[in-house]
Design an enzyme around this catalytic site. Sequence first.
Site, short mmCIF file in Angstrom:
data_model
loop_
_atom_site.label_atom_id
_atom_site.label_comp_id
_atom_site.label_asym_id
_atom_site.label_seq_id
_atom_site.Cartn_x
_atom_site.Cartn_y
_atom_site.Cartn_z
N CYS A 1 12.47 4.28 1.19
CA CYS A 1 12.76 5.54 0.94
C CYS A 1 13.36 6.46 2.07
CB CYS A 1 11.23 6.13 0.55
SG CYS A 1 10.07 6.15 1.88
N GLY B 1 1.43 2.23 -5.36
CA GLY B 1 2.28 2.98 -6.75
C GLY B 1 2.99 1.90 -7.31
N ALA C 1 0.86 -1.16 0.11
CA ALA C 1 0.03 -0.04 0.04
C ALA C 1 0.74 1.43 0.05
CB ALA C 1 -0.80 -0.19 1.27
C1 LIG Z 1 7.07 2.18 1.85
S1 LIG Z 1 5.45 1.45 2.25
C2 LIG Z 1 4.95 0.68 0.82
C3 LIG Z 1 4.73 1.56 -0.54
C4 LIG Z 1 4.21 0.75 -1.55
N1 LIG Z 1 4.98 -0.09 -1.90
C5 LIG Z 1 3.98 1.67 -2.90
O1 LIG Z 1 4.74 1.79 -3.71
O2 LIG Z 1 2.95 2.27 -2.84
C6 LIG Z 1 5.57 0.21 3.39
C7 LIG Z 1 4.14 -0.45 3.68
O3 LIG Z 1 4.40 -1.62 4.64
C8 LIG Z 1 3.33 -1.76 5.54
N2 LIG Z 1 4.07 -2.75 6.48
C9 LIG Z 1 4.56 -2.47 7.72
N3 LIG Z 1 4.71 -3.57 8.48
C10 LIG Z 1 4.44 -4.60 7.71
C11 LIG Z 1 4.51 -5.84 7.80
N4 LIG Z 1 4.93 -6.47 8.91
N5 LIG Z 1 3.82 -6.63 6.72
C12 LIG Z 1 3.64 -6.04 5.59
N6 LIG Z 1 3.56 -4.91 5.43
C13 LIG Z 1 3.94 -3.91 6.43
C14 LIG Z 1 3.07 -0.22 5.82
O4 LIG Z 1 1.96 -0.24 6.33
C15 LIG Z 1 3.47 0.51 4.38
O5 LIG Z 1 2.02 0.45 3.83
#
Ligand SMILES: C[S@@+](CC[C@H](N)C(=O)[O-])C[C@H]1O[C@@H](n2cnc3c(N)ncnc32)[C@H](O)[C@@H]1O
Length: 343
Positions: A261, A140, A137
């Site tokens: 990031c 993107g 999430a």
């Molecule tokens: C950097 S963001 C991802 C952005 C996404 N890939 C995009 O390009 O739109 C990292 C995501 O990892 C999720 N996250 C955090 N802990 C996690 C876990 N244990 N397992 C899966 N997702 C997790 C967060 O809620 C967040 O949405």
Amino acid sequence: MRGKSEGKLAKQICKVVLDHFEKQYSKELEDSWNTVRDVLISPSLWQYAVLLNRFNYPFELEMDLYLKGYHQLFQGSLPYCPKSLKCYLSRTTDRLPSERHQFGNLKKYYLLNAASLLPVLALELRDGEKALDLCAAPGGKSLALLQCAWPGYLHCNEYDRLRLRWLRQTLESFIPQPLINVIKVSESDGREIGDAQPETFDKVLVDAPCSNDRSWLFSSDPQKATCRIHQRRNLPVLQMELLRSAIKALRPGGVLVYSTCTLSKAENQDVINETLNSYSNVMPVDIREIARTCSQDFTFAPTGQECGLLVIPDKGKAWGPMYVAKLKKSWSTGKRHEFCKQF
Ligand SMILES: C[S@@+](CC[C@H](N)C(=O)[O-])C[C@H]1O[C@@H](n2cnc3c(N)ncnc32)[C@H](O)[C@@H]1O
């Protein structure tokens, strides 16, 4: 179009976070930190790239972007760059408005930090492959992956329920039904997917939760910011656990891309070095060619790794921070040098 700075003027820099970054990054990035800091603290300098949606192709908008002086990204000789992926950049900080969802119509474009496309390109997704986007999430990178290829199966996972909704909306707004049918969306802890689906995927993207330097700098509550700075120390542990799960979910011979990031070495190079030291069947993949062919549009800082690139924000190239590393799971559990011979 509206000036991008319009909606950003109200942002206040959080001094606690800036001081913390100043200490850490002036050591890690040395002289480059001064420019990086100047860009990060000035949202009016931030740029947004325009990713066109191949499933509702905006010919008129593309012409309009040309006329306004935008240019297409990744026109050089990148090792992998499907023609279906079209992304436009402006040299100025003008910004298209976000597109509204219209029922029954797919959206035509998505605004993003152009450096977000580097992990997607590094993954080299091909038609028919099975792929996992472990932390997906708001979607993107899933969306960009689907601009590149038509996978046999794409599993998009997100742990946070609210963000999961956002991910579903992104997919539904841009992707046509026949392709939606090959996508599975789940709400699991990414650390558990490896055990649940071992050796399943050809490609895995771990776009890990990280310090997210851009948004941290503008934390509105200094107390919360101080607390996050302490929690920051634990992020590499979570990142390693996600990587462990991703490696398990990968089939032998499969490829994994890790991205963040943040500029933080502890969350970037150190996590990848630790992974390489822990697994004899995981090999670094040299991606320096990406940096060589993209240096006109992105500024890279040295990482000391052939498998890891760090995009740092620069004047006129305000993309990043974005760290990208590429690893491959070997067929055997033999020692690394044996594998390298066949590589
Ligand atoms: C950097 S963001 C991802 C952005 C996404 N890939 C995009 O390009 O739109 C990292 C995501 O990892 C999720 N996250 C955090 N802990 C996690 C876990 N244990 N397992 C899966 N997702 C997790 C967060 O809620 C967040 O949405």
